[in-house]
Scaffold this active site. Sequence first.
Site, PDB file in Angstrom:
ATOM      1  N   CYS A  93     -43.266 -37.291 -20.730  1.00  0.00           N
ATOM      2  CA  CYS A  93     -43.246 -38.740 -20.952  1.00  0.00           C
ATOM      3  C   CYS A  93     -44.469 -39.273 -21.710  1.00  0.00           C
ATOM      4  O   CYS A  93     -44.556 -39.084 -22.914  1.00  0.00           O
ATOM      5  CB  CYS A  93     -43.047 -39.438 -19.612  1.00  0.00           C
ATOM      6  SG  CYS A  93     -42.447 -41.117 -19.801  1.00  0.00           S
ATOM      7  N   ARG A 129     -35.530 -51.036 -20.864  1.00  0.00           N
ATOM      8  CA  ARG A 129     -36.331 -49.961 -20.277  1.00  0.00           C
ATOM      9  C   ARG A 129     -35.388 -48.854 -19.803  1.00  0.00           C
ATOM     10  O   ARG A 129     -34.339 -49.126 -19.239  1.00  0.00           O
ATOM     11  CB  ARG A 129     -37.157 -50.508 -19.110  1.00  0.00           C
ATOM     12  CG  ARG A 129     -38.196 -49.566 -18.664  1.00  0.00           C
ATOM     13  CD  ARG A 129     -39.207 -50.110 -17.687  1.00  0.00           C
ATOM     14  NE  ARG A 129     -40.104 -49.017 -17.354  1.00  0.00           N
ATOM     15  CZ  ARG A 129     -41.222 -48.740 -18.012  1.00  0.00           C
ATOM     16  NH1 ARG A 129     -41.622 -49.520 -18.987  1.00  0.00           N
ATOM     17  NH2 ARG A 129     -41.948 -47.695 -17.690  1.00  0.00           N
ATOM     18  N   HIS A 193     -39.065 -36.594 -15.692  1.00  0.00           N
ATOM     19  CA  HIS A 193     -39.934 -36.412 -14.528  1.00  0.00           C
ATOM     20  C   HIS A 193     -39.028 -35.871 -13.436  1.00  0.00           C
ATOM     21  O   HIS A 193     -37.922 -35.435 -13.673  1.00  0.00           O
ATOM     22  CB  HIS A 193     -40.459 -37.761 -14.036  1.00  0.00           C
ATOM     23  CG  HIS A 193     -41.319 -38.506 -14.978  1.00  0.00           C
ATOM     24  ND1 HIS A 193     -42.658 -38.283 -15.103  1.00  0.00           N
ATOM     25  CD2 HIS A 193     -41.040 -39.529 -15.815  1.00  0.00           C
ATOM     26  CE1 HIS A 193     -43.166 -39.137 -15.968  1.00  0.00           C
ATOM     27  NE2 HIS A 193     -42.210 -39.902 -16.430  1.00  0.00           N
TER      28      HIS A 193
HETATM   29  N1  GLN Z   1     -46.127 -45.780 -20.736  1.00  0.00           N
HETATM   30  C1  GLN Z   1     -45.066 -45.067 -21.314  1.00  0.00           C
HETATM   31  C2  GLN Z   1     -43.743 -45.824 -21.400  1.00  0.00           C
HETATM   32  O1  GLN Z   1     -43.458 -46.707 -20.613  1.00  0.00           O
HETATM   33  C3  GLN Z   1     -44.898 -43.762 -20.553  1.00  0.00           C
HETATM   34  C4  GLN Z   1     -44.370 -43.912 -19.172  1.00  0.00           C
HETATM   35  C5  GLN Z   1     -44.249 -42.616 -18.411  1.00  0.00           C
HETATM   36  O2  GLN Z   1     -45.007 -41.671 -18.638  1.00  0.00           O
HETATM   37  N2  GLN Z   1     -43.330 -42.606 -17.454  1.00  0.00           N
HETATM   38  O3  GLN Z   1     -42.986 -45.521 -22.270  1.00  0.00           O
END
Ligand code: GLN
Length: 242
Positions: A93, A129, A193
């Site tokens: 990520c 998101r 993840h």
């Molecule tokens: N900050 C980044 C985003 O929101 C990565 C988030 C994450 O590692 N889960 O895209």
Amino acid sequence: MKLKICWMYHDLMDLYGDKGNIQVLKTRCEKRGIECVVDTCTLDEEKTLADYDLLFIGGGADREQGLLVNDLLKRRDAIQEAMDQGSFILLICGGYQLFGQYYLDGDGQKIEGLKFFDYYTEAASRSDRCIGNIAVEAALDNERIIAVGFENHGGQTKGVNQPFGKVLKGHGNTYQSAFEGFYNGQVLGTYMHGPLLPKNPEIADFILRKALAKRHGECTLEPLNDMLEHKAKEVMLKRLGL
Ligand code: GLN
């Protein structure tokens, strides 16, 4: 045999159980009698990255990415040297985003990437998101697998010319992407993840083989009993309607 892992920014980049990836690699080595050394490397710490067979960076929120980026950019040559010497790199990520051109976060702040690859990441509108469970069909070089994970990112990663896999359920690189992650044979970046490796033992062993190859050449790994992991994956796939 021996494996040396460098877990970069362990104290800043560790979302949704990403540290479980390290625990899995270590345990799967130990069960096979492979010595596994895990070192960490955070801000301002001196480490020779090329000494390691595997570099790992987990996920992190925008704030953490902003905190570490200057340190990371200073290590660009060291990371290149590690790659030149055959180290494998696993990025989750936020870590994945930082190996591309840049990350433009939701407040319009631009975080420069290492620019190893063409892809770039821009924050989506709030409603876009990417959150939830994800299933991906991927190729581990020649072996086809179904991987499962959990994603939670605002960043939409575009311009990925070598995606890791095809999205079966969930979002992936963008809100409506058909593809997930990046993989070029040496660097694997993914939004999964969950954490990735406990849920997908075949990816764990694949990464171990790739990383061990640096020191030991091509090697086969003794199979482990992954019945529980496979059962858990089956349950998750069923819940996702797959
Ligand atoms: N900050 C980044 C985003 O929101 C990565 C988030 C994450 O590692 N889960 O895209």
